[in-house]
Design an enzyme around this catalytic site. Structure first.
Site, PDB file in Angstrom:
ATOM      1  N   HIS A  45      70.985  66.347 103.515  1.00  0.00           N
ATOM      2  CA  HIS A  45      71.604  67.040 103.619  1.00  0.00           C
ATOM      3  C   HIS A  45      70.558  68.301 104.788  1.00  0.00           C
ATOM      4  O   HIS A  45      71.030  68.329 105.405  1.00  0.00           O
ATOM      5  CB  HIS A  45      71.418  68.940 102.389  1.00  0.00           C
ATOM      6  CG  HIS A  45      72.208  70.265 103.068  1.00  0.00           C
ATOM      7  ND1 HIS A  45      73.490  70.314 102.621  1.00  0.00           N
ATOM      8  CD2 HIS A  45      71.423  71.306 103.219  1.00  0.00           C
ATOM      9  CE1 HIS A  45      73.724  71.481 102.920  1.00  0.00           C
ATOM     10  NE2 HIS A  45      72.720  72.259 103.233  1.00  0.00           N
ATOM     11  N   TYR A  48      69.769  64.096 107.738  1.00  0.00           N
ATOM     12  CA  TYR A  48      70.979  63.106 107.467  1.00  0.00           C
ATOM     13  C   TYR A  48      70.709  61.610 107.673  1.00  0.00           C
ATOM     14  O   TYR A  48      71.080  60.858 108.961  1.00  0.00           O
ATOM     15  CB  TYR A  48      71.328  63.922 109.245  1.00  0.00           C
ATOM     16  CG  TYR A  48      71.803  65.380 109.263  1.00  0.00           C
ATOM     17  CD1 TYR A  48      73.100  65.385 109.997  1.00  0.00           C
ATOM     18  CD2 TYR A  48      70.204  66.571 109.315  1.00  0.00           C
ATOM     19  CE1 TYR A  48      72.989  66.817 109.596  1.00  0.00           C
ATOM     20  CE2 TYR A  48      71.026  67.743 109.726  1.00  0.00           C
ATOM     21  CZ  TYR A  48      72.692  67.940 110.064  1.00  0.00           C
ATOM     22  OH  TYR A  48      73.457  69.201 109.920  1.00  0.00           O
ATOM     23  N   GLU A  89      79.401  75.643 109.202  1.00  0.00           N
ATOM     24  CA  GLU A  89      78.386  74.691 108.212  1.00  0.00           C
ATOM     25  C   GLU A  89      79.344  74.689 107.167  1.00  0.00           C
ATOM     26  O   GLU A  89      79.935  75.429 106.567  1.00  0.00           O
ATOM     27  CB  GLU A  89      77.292  75.829 108.554  1.00  0.00           C
ATOM     28  CG  GLU A  89      75.674  74.579 108.008  1.00  0.00           C
ATOM     29  CD  GLU A  89      74.654  75.129 108.354  1.00  0.00           C
ATOM     30  OE1 GLU A  89      73.643  74.717 108.841  1.00  0.00           O
ATOM     31  OE2 GLU A  89      74.794  76.023 107.273  1.00  0.00           O
ATOM     32  N   HIS A  91      79.245  74.949 102.927  1.00  0.00           N
ATOM     33  CA  HIS A  91      78.644  75.625 101.950  1.00  0.00           C
ATOM     34  C   HIS A  91      79.808  74.829 100.743  1.00  0.00           C
ATOM     35  O   HIS A  91      80.250  75.507  99.547  1.00  0.00           O
ATOM     36  CB  HIS A  91      78.252  76.844 101.577  1.00  0.00           C
ATOM     37  CG  HIS A  91      77.421  77.032 101.113  1.00  0.00           C
ATOM     38  ND1 HIS A  91      76.826  77.946 100.124  1.00  0.00           N
ATOM     39  CD2 HIS A  91      76.269  76.416 101.654  1.00  0.00           C
ATOM     40  CE1 HIS A  91      75.432  78.185 100.126  1.00  0.00           C
ATOM     41  NE2 HIS A  91      75.193  76.909 100.988  1.00  0.00           N
ATOM     42  N   ASN A  92      80.124  73.479 100.460  1.00  0.00           N
ATOM     43  CA  ASN A  92      81.202  73.277  99.227  1.00  0.00           C
ATOM     44  C   ASN A  92      80.639  73.147  98.499  1.00  0.00           C
ATOM     45  O   ASN A  92      81.710  73.640  97.150  1.00  0.00           O
ATOM     46  CB  ASN A  92      81.445  71.739 100.446  1.00  0.00           C
ATOM     47  CG  ASN A  92      81.440  71.977 101.718  1.00  0.00           C
ATOM     48  OD1 ASN A  92      81.900  72.937 102.005  1.00  0.00           O
ATOM     49  ND2 ASN A  92      81.717  70.285 102.046  1.00  0.00           N
ATOM     50  N   HIS A  93      79.479  72.078  97.813  1.00  0.00           N
ATOM     51  CA  HIS A  93      79.397  72.332  96.477  1.00  0.00           C
ATOM     52  C   HIS A  93      78.963  73.484  96.044  1.00  0.00           C
ATOM     53  O   HIS A  93      79.050  73.413  95.024  1.00  0.00           O
ATOM     54  CB  HIS A  93      77.898  70.807  96.575  1.00  0.00           C
ATOM     55  CG  HIS A  93      77.870  69.635  96.323  1.00  0.00           C
ATOM     56  ND1 HIS A  93      78.367  69.061  97.567  1.00  0.00           N
ATOM     57  CD2 HIS A  93      77.890  68.246  95.564  1.00  0.00           C
ATOM     58  CE1 HIS A  93      78.965  68.215  97.910  1.00  0.00           C
ATOM     59  NE2 HIS A  93      78.360  67.708  96.627  1.00  0.00           N
ATOM     60  N   ASP A 269      65.318  80.561 110.515  1.00  0.00           N
ATOM     61  CA  ASP A 269      66.148  80.914 109.020  1.00  0.00           C
ATOM     62  C   ASP A 269      65.853  79.883 107.954  1.00  0.00           C
ATOM     63  O   ASP A 269      65.367  78.986 108.784  1.00  0.00           O
ATOM     64  CB  ASP A 269      67.418  80.884 109.675  1.00  0.00           C
ATOM     65  CG  ASP A 269      68.756  81.086 107.849  1.00  0.00           C
ATOM     66  OD1 ASP A 269      67.671  81.566 107.528  1.00  0.00           O
ATOM     67  OD2 ASP A 269      69.096  80.297 107.662  1.00  0.00           O
ATOM     68  N   GLU A 313      65.614  79.096  97.368  1.00  0.00           N
ATOM     69  CA  GLU A 313      66.621  78.702  98.637  1.00  0.00           C
ATOM     70  C   GLU A 313      66.991  80.290  98.622  1.00  0.00           C
ATOM     71  O   GLU A 313      68.077  80.763  98.914  1.00  0.00           O
ATOM     72  CB  GLU A 313      67.598  77.579  98.721  1.00  0.00           C
ATOM     73  CG  GLU A 313      67.186  76.273  98.756  1.00  0.00           C
ATOM     74  CD  GLU A 313      68.207  74.978  98.568  1.00  0.00           C
ATOM     75  OE1 GLU A 313      69.473  76.075  98.450  1.00  0.00           O
ATOM     76  OE2 GLU A 313      68.004  74.570  99.357  1.00  0.00           O
ATOM     77  N   ASN A 534      77.200  69.894 111.228  1.00  0.00           N
ATOM     78  CA  ASN A 534      76.531  70.219 110.245  1.00  0.00           C
ATOM     79  C   ASN A 534      77.117  69.011 109.934  1.00  0.00           C
ATOM     80  O   ASN A 534      78.461  68.207 109.897  1.00  0.00           O
ATOM     81  CB  ASN A 534      77.097  70.735 109.642  1.00  0.00           C
ATOM     82  CG  ASN A 534      76.750  70.984 107.919  1.00  0.00           C
ATOM     83  OD1 ASN A 534      77.278  71.545 107.079  1.00  0.00           O
ATOM     84  ND2 ASN A 534      75.531  70.746 107.515  1.00  0.00           N
TER      85      ASN A 534
END
Length: 729
Positions: A45, A48, A89, A91-93, A269, A313, A534
């Site tokens: 993540h 890469y 970007e 935020h799948n999982h 960020d 996080e 991403n």
């Protein structure tokens, strides 16, 4: 050596080879905190490591590109001293595990990427993809639940932030049964001479933490997002962050006030891997070192450890490198907005990240090998076995009742209007939306600062990419750009979100390689460089990979917002024209799925030079005020495209073509439907550009008539606007 080292490495997704490399870098054994930091920074993540090989070579430069990949977001010049800042970007999982919180924090994270560059967010899009929900089984029920949760999360966060959600794309395919996709995009506006970057430099400059207090939510999130799912994945729920849009709104306003004063060097960020990634990236970009006193980090839980603080996080947090002597002014701004703020360290010239816990050094790591030189993997690739079988099936449709086919398309879950979704989004806040949700093709906002308009469109033709990843990805770039052109905007750049399966699968890496090659070729010829993006890998559950899903967002500029176009038919009697060459393209088409309930063959091929000529033609015709409405031809071919224009404009069409019935549903590329009141002039310009231009018919009253297709406008509207709600229940 740590006790039970092998178990620790497995939990951190590190191999013995990784461990030996860590010892080589440190010249000693690492402690648990240091292993955690390496694990996060070397995760797929953050690093890469599987994809970097193929990302090199993306076109990233143009005269209007101010900042390409490598920062929080990309930046392009939009004239008169202003810039657009944007990124998409995944935020799948997290969204699969906890749909509301996962989607909400995805929106919050992408907004922070934009406003940390000094831009006020002014528009958002999203691409969300689920399994089929139009069946009567437990899987459909699960995905209805996931869909509702994701939509509430996107709307809840975006609405509270006061940023309009002006468009998006929703797909339903069984390949997402075990792994949904939630891709979020935000665009912001900034003055060109007031762009900020994520850098920490200047010996002695203070490092300041701002934003929400740190908790234990999201621990291990970056590592979790770098692995596939199985039956144990429900236990990962604690790794999903919980967002608070009201805290982020305060953080946004405080940061924008901060940017107006000459107080800081850089800002970053705290996204994936939290304080670890933000600190290492800021120092790494500048070749600096950093000292941080972790006991000074604002905490919201008791008993937190340095490990928790570096890898949490928790949302709505930023790291700032301020100018020495300006600390108090920075602190006062954040205190005014009731945002937590604390000086936690300073910049050094050591090249090391030195971490302290109540005065005792708890970690010392060289920054460059971790931030800039993570392992790059050269994974094996192999063309998928399924392709040879699918491409042998040459689909030739035979249609007996074309009206019935059109009606099925209008009611299909992939096509029917998604009003249930977008009605939950505030699309008009900030009062700059010109063409918003539910209006087809690209979405457009007015940039009030310079009287221009920006159009943006999000796209991934997933069945095309499954049948031919390279050609499908070229088409994705072209479609996203064409949807901006149909709004009267010149596409300037793209942001991409590359969603693929497990990179240890040779066939997945072949798909990835082919897809990136297609994007490179399309961006080069269409002159739309990649400025941000991403990669999301490991989108796999129980060894079942998703279809390759490269999500492309194109951003285009119309220098006079009064020249913006839409897709709603305007006036009875106007001429309808088809621009481009229609061929027999049915592989991966909506028609094929409706008639066969499968996809096979090859996807349409695209001539990118012809695509660019089409863009130039439409843009010139719009400048000459020859176009009343325009629509890119996509799913369902010209029959469905004309029907949507009719429904949106509440007008009918009277169309006669020389094409066979099947061809009305062909999905050939580089096609545009145009409504004009001056067909002769438009035809004349089309000839100059070498683009085929065919008069199809006229705008009429209340009936859709396309050759043998006859459907009342009222019936078409009912199917289009009501079917999705009925399916969703």
């Amino acid at each position: 050596m740590l006790p039970d080292l092998q178990n620790i490495l497995e939990k951190h997704k590190l191999s013995q080879e990784d461990y030996q490399e860590i010892k080589k870098i440190l010249q000693r054994e690492p402690n648990l905190l240091e292993i955690g930091i390496f694990s996060a920074m070397w995760s797929e993540h953050c690093s890469y490591k599987s994809s970097k090989k193929y990302l090199s070579g993306f076109p990233t430069k143009a005269p209007w590109v101010i900042q390409g990949p490598g920062e929080n977001a990309g930046v392009i010049d939009i004239t008169k001293g202003y810039s657009a800042v944007f990124k998409v970007e995944s935020h799948n999982h997290p969204s699969f595990i906890e749909p509301y919180a996962g989607a909400a924090t995805g929106v919050g994270g992408i907004m922070r990427d934009v406003f940390t560059m000094g831009a006020r967010p002014v528009a958002s899009l999203n691409a969300i993809r689920f399994g089929r929900i139009d069946t009567q089984d437990s899987m459909a029920n699960l995905h209805k639940f996931l869909l509702k949760g994701v939509v509430r999360g996107i709307g809840g966060y975006g609405n509270c932030m006061g940023v309009p959600t002006i468009g998006g794309e929703t797909s339903f395919n069984a390949c997402y049964n075990g792994n949904i996709l939630v891709n979020a995009f935000t665009l912001g506006i900034a003055k060109t001479d007031e762009i900020f970057y994520g850098r920490a430099e200047g010996i002695g400059n203070p490092v300041i933490y701002v934003g929400s207090k740190t908790g234990r939510d999201g621990l291990g999130g970056a590592v979790m997002s770098s692995d596939s799912f199985d039956e144990e994945s429900k236990s990962l729920r604690p790794t999903v962050q919980i967002g608070d849009p009201f805290s982020e709104k305060l953080l946004l306003e405080a940061c924008l006030e901060l940017f107006k004063k000459d107080l800081i060097v850089g800002i970053q960020d705290m996204g994936a891997a939290g304080l670890t990634s933000s600190s290492f990236e800021m120092a790494g970009r500048s070749g600096s070192g950093m000292v941080m006193h972790l006991d000074k980090v604002p905490m919201r839980e008791k008993g937190m450890t340095p490990y928790d603080l570096m890898l949490s996080e928790s949302q709505e947090r930023m790291l700032i490198c301020a100018k020495k002597g300006k600390e108090q002014e920075v602190i006062e701004i954040f205190q005014k907005w009731e945002v937590d703020v604390a000086i936690i360290g300073e910049v050094t010239d050591s090249g090391l990240m030195e971490l302290y816990w109540y005065g005792e050094k708890c970690a010392s790591l060289p920054i460059a090998p971790i931030a800039e030189n993570a392992p790059i993997l050269d994974r094996e690739i192999k063309e998928p076995v399924y392709l040879q079988n699918l491409r042998q099936k040459n689909y030739k449709p035979m249609i007996e009742n074309p009206t019935s086919i059109l009606q099925k398309m209008l009611a299909d879950i992939e096509v029917a209007d998604k009003n249930f979704i977008y009605e939950q989004y505030d699309s008009m806040v900030q009062t700059n939306t010109i063409t918003g949700v539910g209006k087809l093709d690209g979405s457009t906002i007015r940039v009030k600062e310079n009287d221009t308009a920006l159009s943006m469109a999000i796209c991934s033709p997933i069945t095309y990419c499954y049948l031919n990843p390279k050609e499908g990805s070229k088409i994705a770039v072209a479609i996203a750009g064409r949807k901006c052109v149909s709004r009267g905007a010149r596409p300037l750049a793209i942001s991409d979100c590359l969603n693929f399966g497990n990179p240890t699968n040779q066939e997945v890496m072949w798909q990835f390689k082919e897809s990136t090659e297609g994007i490179k070729e399309a961006c080069k010829i269409l002159n739309t460089p990649v400025v941000s993006g991403n990669v999301s890998l490991y989108n796999q559950t129980d060894d079942k990979d998703i279809y390759p899903t490269p999500t492309i967002v194109s951003v285009g500029l119309c220098e006079d917002y009064n020249k913006t176009l839409d897709s709603a038919l305007k006036n009875e009697g106007n001429t309808i024209i088809l621009l481009g060459e229609l061929g027999s393209d049915f592989g991966g088409s909506l028609l094929q799925r409706i008639m066969q309930n499968e996809i096979s063959g090859d996807c349409p091929q695209i001539d990118l030079d012809a695509e660019l000529r089409l863009w130039n033609l439409v843009l010139e015709c719009n400048q000459k005020s020859l176009i009343k409405s325009a629509k890119s031809v996509g799913k369902g071919g010209i029959a469905l495209g004309l029907s949507k224009m009719a429904i949106l404009g509440e007008k009918g069409v009277e169309i006669t073509t020389p094409f066979s019935t099947e061809m009305l549903f062909s999905e050939s590329q580089s096609l545009m439907l145009i409504e004009t009141h001056m067909p002769e002039k438009l035809q004349e310009i089309a000839k100059k550009f070498g683009v085929a231009c065919r008069v199809l018919g006229k705008v009429s009253m209340d009936k859709i008539k396309i050759d043998a297709i006859v459907c009342t406008l009222q019936n078409a509207k009912e199917l289009y606007y009501q079917s999705f709600k009925k399916i969703l229940g």
